[in-house]
Write an enzyme that holds these catalytic residues in place. Structure first.
Site, PDB file in Angstrom:
ATOM      1  N   ASP A   1      42.384  40.606  38.611  1.00 27.82           N
ATOM      2  CA  ASP A   1      40.806  40.468  39.081  1.00 27.82           C
ATOM      3  C   ASP A   1      40.364  39.161  39.538  1.00 27.82           C
ATOM      4  OD1 ASP A   1      38.003  41.389  39.390  1.00 27.82           O
ATOM      5  OD2 ASP A   1      37.794  41.473  37.087  1.00 27.82           O
TER       6      ASP A   1
ATOM      7  N   GLU B   1      39.496  35.891  43.979  1.00 31.05           N
ATOM      8  CA  GLU B   1      39.128  35.677  45.260  1.00 31.05           C
ATOM      9  C   GLU B   1      39.464  33.960  45.679  1.00 31.05           C
ATOM     10  OE1 GLU B   1      37.429  37.295  43.253  1.00 31.05           O
ATOM     11  OE2 GLU B   1      38.116  39.185  44.244  1.00 31.05           O
TER      12      GLU B   1
ATOM     13  N   ASP C   1      33.029  45.673  43.169  1.00 30.04           N
ATOM     14  CA  ASP C   1      31.797  45.859  42.339  1.00 30.04           C
ATOM     15  C   ASP C   1      30.736  46.620  43.415  1.00 30.04           C
ATOM     16  OD1 ASP C   1      33.209  44.719  40.370  1.00 30.04           O
ATOM     17  OD2 ASP C   1      32.293  42.877  40.337  1.00 30.04           O
TER      18      ASP C   1
HETATM   19  O1  MIG Z   1      32.909  39.189  36.674  1.00 31.88           O
HETATM   20  O2  MIG Z   1      36.530  42.259  34.192  1.00 31.88           O
HETATM   21  O3  MIG Z   1      35.526  43.748  39.817  1.00 31.88           O
HETATM   22  O4  MIG Z   1      36.111  45.741  38.097  1.00 31.88           O
HETATM   23  O5  MIG Z   1      35.282  45.412  35.414  1.00 31.88           O
HETATM   24  C1  MIG Z   1      33.440  40.484  36.524  1.00 31.88           C
HETATM   25  C2  MIG Z   1      35.408  42.705  34.373  1.00 31.88           C
HETATM   26  C3  MIG Z   1      34.740  40.699  36.299  1.00 31.88           C
HETATM   27  C4  MIG Z   1      34.784  42.268  37.922  1.00 31.88           C
HETATM   28  C5  MIG Z   1      35.537  43.320  38.459  1.00 31.88           C
HETATM   29  C6  MIG Z   1      35.229  44.806  37.719  1.00 31.88           C
HETATM   30  C7  MIG Z   1      35.750  44.215  36.127  1.00 31.88           C
HETATM   31  C8  MIG Z   1      34.989  43.006  35.844  1.00 31.88           C
HETATM   32  N1  MIG Z   1      35.139  42.030  36.519  1.00 31.88           N
END
Ligand code: MIG
Length: 878
Positions: free
Chosen positions: A441, A444, A524
């Site tokens: 996650d 980016e 999201d």
């Molecule tokens: O700033 O890890 O897209 O699926 O649950 C949020 C927490 C960070 C973004 C992900 C989301 C995940 C969440 N993450």
């Protein structure tokens, strides 16, 4: 010279802005400013460089190279149907290296035949003709019969960036009125990109909406579709790139970048599927994912303690909701630090993983790329990262810090091989404990405390990668590939730790080619009906961009869905490649049982159906892993000539999509509307999946009919070449249809993919043209299938008015079938009077179902293959 002009004009532009803001009245002074402004605008425009005129031509064995002093243009044929076009404003061609293109494909060449005439120079292959205009350097690509497929609309333009001197470029192509564009991967908006403009800049787009752009992934590849024929263009440039499909100019589309190589590939179809396969040949496919990842996956941010995870697992089993995976989000970690486990919440982690395995659940753990900047705290990822020089640095040589979930954090320099290797090793302990997959996650990469929400653009990265010269560069070049290289490090790391196990990696950010390292999701989204609707074109677009293993957060991430919305979403999701329920922190519970027994029963029936259909889904996935043709398909991909004027049918057919070649899913295109909607069928023979009854008239389209017009009522009826039916939206029924000519394999219901189905394999025959099907099976988790340990059987059928014959091929591969018998279900059968013969011997165990017009016959599984013929009995039997 340009430099002086830039500084001079820059000052003027700043002053002009101040004057504008302070409400400066029009006066002589202001007029002088306006005159200067105009001059500067012209002056800046003059900085753009275009290359004109062919000065010198070098015929290459596999293409052509043209000097257009000081620039150079090179076009080479990698295959007869695939060109690489590369250009430079200097005498040096861009580096021949790529993060996306497979090394073997990058160096592939075919020889070509040079051509020239008074106006142009060029060459042809067996399938394509390439001409370069001597005056403008404009490229025209035609098929072998001279039909123009693609043409430059104006000279390529180079433009220096005011601030940092990067040399950007833009390429314009002619945009015919009836050409449509599909792809670009992770994008919202209509499936057809025509009329829109798009940016590739990986972005943490929390709560993105219909018009949000850019999103998480950069997949600079699209398909042009015109009159049933297709080509693809892949701009292999990792910088911030942009695409414009007729927004800027009515009859041009264009693509360009802020910097980096002007290198793009032209992929000739003309079948859209051929373009998809060529793109896979260039950039690879997703290796066959583990079978369990096609099961139902339950997630939330976060199941915080082992007790909570246990409750969720036990509840799924107790309610007989088939399921295979549970996700642990960042709260399982100590202080949100990747690669740690908070043992106040998970005191016996490895025992817990084993307990879950016994309950037939795979655990997938989030492990973000940011490493807590935590000196002297025994945090190994930080300590080893520092020792190995694995973190990106500022221009002054200090380590770059950004605030993310763990607080102050450091960021791996993923474009270095040694850094990926180090990072891949960080999974060791969790992976050896039995965790099944990792979730990449925030890559980016997302940073909280900077205005641009990512690493500063001048932060330095090291490039150490075969094909590239080793060098130091900045985030401008690397930003869009942090995600792909993070996923690559994860995938390769897992493979290195368990040599014979299929890694499962779910990444949020990526770049073209990132499909090689696993699955992705749309990030999201929100718990709204419009997000349910948006998910279909988004997943189709990701599939076209190579990511066939994709899903969205079922039920929506931000917010809490109504119970009807959650139900509808679980229905559509049952037919998406990946099927994962996920939601954010502090929202209502969103598991399938939430909202009472009636809703749960509907949801369960769809999850059940998904599990029955796994043999079909997995067979489609296995083919996708070899060919790159995605699991979830827009209609034009299978039926490029469905409409009379050969425009893509998806323009009329709302949110319909195909799963593999044979299943048509037709959710309401506007799921919050209540009135009936039309389902348009892309060909003449279709059956209702739920009842087995034929829903179209089976009459092949008339090629002479006029352009079809979708209608909203009337059931069933023909319009032009196409048939539609009218559907009254009903929460309990997601309309699903089967192509006449499909042979679908299904299995008895199981509660997880770890279970062996009990009973016969079901083979459903839907008589129609091009009658065929296939079944692929293997152990679901190892790589043994690459060494012959799989099971493959192909089916065909031939149909006449009074007879259906099913041919089952002999089995290839050495993986044993779990079934001993096959229950053949023949749909569209209208009589109890029949004679069935298996390999010439009469069999008499048949059962005729008059309600569903189907005939059920049981035959043994036979590895040598078999022939089943079913003939209507002549009326003499009375
Ligand atoms: O700033 O890890 O897209 O699926 O649950 C949020 C927490 C960070 C973004 C992900 C989301 C995940 C969440 N993450």
């Amino acid at each position: 010279m340009f430099h002086v002009l830039r500084i001079f004009c820059g000052n003027y532009l700043r002053k002009a802005r101040v004057m504008y803001r302070t409400g400066y009245a029009i006066s002589r002074k202001a007029c002088a400013f306006i005159v200067m402004l105009l001059a500067c605008t012209v002056g800046i425009a003059a900085q753009a460089v275009t290359l004109h005129a062919v000065n010198q031509t070098h015929v290459l064995n596999s293409g052509i190279e043209i000097q257009s002093n000081p620039g150079v243009l090179q076009i080479v044929a990698l295959r007869d149907d695939l060109l690489r076009i590369t250009m430079s404003a200097t005498s040096k061609l861009p580096e021949d290296a790529s993060w996306a293109v497979l090394p073997a494909s990058r160096i592939a060449r075919v020889s070509v035949t040079p051509d020239q005439d008074a106006l142009s120079v060029g060459f042809h292959t067996a399938l394509l003709q390439v001409r370069i205009n001597r005056q403008t350097l404009g490229i025209t690509i035609s098929d072998a019969s001279g039909h123009v497929i693609s043409q430059d609309a104006r000279p390529v333009e180079y433009r220096a960036d005011d601030k940092n001197g990067d040399l950007g470029f833009r390429v314009w192509k002619v945009m015919p009125d009836d050409e449509h564009y599909f792809g670009l991967g992770d994008k919202t908006g209509p499936l057809d990109r025509r009329g829109g403009s798009y940016v590739m800049w990986n972005t943490d787009a929390y709560r993105f909406q219909e018009g949000t752009d850019p999103l998480y992934k950069s997949i600079p590849f699209f398909i042009g579709f015109r009159e049933g024929k297709s080509y693809g263009i892949f701009l292999d440039n990792t910088w911030r790139t942009t695409f414009d499909f007729g927004k800027e100019y009515r009859d041009n589309y264009s693509f360009g970048s802020e910097g980096g190589p002007l290198t793009y590939y032209f992929l000739y179809g003309p079948q859209p599927k051929a373009v998809e396969m060529s793109y896979a040949w260039l950039t690879g496919t997703t290796p066959l994912p583990p079978l369990w990842s096609f099961g139902f996956q339950q997630s939330r941010y976060s199941y915080e303690t082992e007790q909570r995870v246990r409750e969720v697992a036990d509840h799924l089993r107790a309610d007989r909701i088939p399921s295979d995976a549970i996700y642990l989000d960042i709260d399982y970690q100590q202080k949100n630090r990747p690669f740690t486990v908070d043992n106040t919440k998970f005191p016996y982690f490895s025992a817990f993983v084993q307990e879950m395995e016994k309950k037939q659940f795979h655990l997938v753990l989030v492990a973000d790329l940011h490493i807590a900047d935590a000196p002297n705290q025994g945090y190994a990822p930080f300590n080893t990262g520092i020792a190995g020089q694995h973190f990106v640095k500022n221009q002054d040589g200090t380590i770059y810090h950004g605030i993310v979930w763990p607080g102050l954090s450091d960021f791996p320099d993923f474009t270095q091989q040694k850094t990926r290797k180090w990072f891949g090793g960080l999974y060791q302990s969790l992976y050896m404990d039995g965790v099944s997959g990792f979730w990449d996650d925030m890559n980016e990469p997302s940073v909280f405390d900077t205005p641009i929400k990512t690493i500063a653009l001048d932060v330095q990265d090291h490039i150490d990668e075969p094909g590239f010269t080793q060098r130091v560069t900045t985030q401008r070049e690397v930003h869009n590939i942090v995600g792909i290289e993070n996923a690559r490090a994860t995938f390769d790391g897992m493979l290195a730790l368990k040599l014979n196990q299929r890694p499962f990696v779910l990444t949020r950010a990526s770049y073209a080619g990132g499909q090689r390292y696993g699955a992705t999701w749309t990030g999201d989204n929100s718990s709204s009906w419009s997000h349910l609707r948006m998910s279909t074109p988004m997943l189709e677009s990701l599939g076209l961009g190579g990511f066939y293993m994709a899903g969205d957060d079922i039920g929506g991430f931000a917010g809490s869905p109504s119970m009807d919305l959650l139900t509808a979403w679980l229905e559509v999701g049952a037919f998406n490649p990946m099927y994962r329920d996920h939601t954010e922190k502090y929202t209502n519970d969103q598991e399938p049982w939430v909202g009472g027994h009636i809703q749960e029963a509907i949801r369960r029936s769809y999850i059940n159906e998904r599990y029955r259909l796994l043999p079909y889904l997995y067979s489609v996935a296995e083919k996708a892993s070899r060919t790159g043709v995605p699991i979830m398909r827009p209609l034009f991909l299978e039926f490029p000539e469905a409409t009379a004027d050969k425009h893509p049918l998806d323009l009329d057919a709302g949110n319909e999509f195909l799963v593999g070649p044979d299943l048509l899913i037709a959710p309401t295109p506007y799921p919050d509307e209540l009135q009936p909607y039309a389902v348009t069928f892309p060909s003449s023979d279709w059956y209702d999946y739920w009842t087995g009854t034929r829903v179209t008239d089976g009459v092949p389209p008339k090629s002479t009919s006029l352009r079809s017009v979708p209608v909203s009522t009337g059931a069933p009826m023909g319009i032009g070449a196409l048939q539609t039916i009218s559907i009254h939206p009903n929460l309990q029924v997601l309309p699903v249809y089967v192509r006449g000519g499909a042979i679908l394999p299904l299995q008895p219901l199981i509660q997880s993919t770890a279970q062996k189905p009990n009973g016969p394999l079901e083979l459903r025959i839907y008589p129609g043209p091009d009658c065929k099907g296939t079944l692929y099976q293997d152990d679901g988790t190892t790589l043994n299938y690459q060494h012959g340990v799989y099971f493959r059987e192909d089916f065909t059928c031939s149909v006449s008015a009074s007879r259906v014959q099913l041919n089952i091929s002999s089995v290839s591969g050495s993986y044993p079938a779990w079934w001993k018998q096959i229950e053949v279900v023949l749909y569209g059968w209208n009589t109890a009077g029949y004679v069935a013969k298996l390999n010439g011997q009469i069999i008499s165990n048949g059962r005729y179902d008059a309600v569903h017009r189907s005939l059920h016959l049981l035959i043994p599984q036979n590895a040598a293959g078999e022939v089943l013929s079913i003939a209507k009995q002549l009326s003499s039997g009375r």
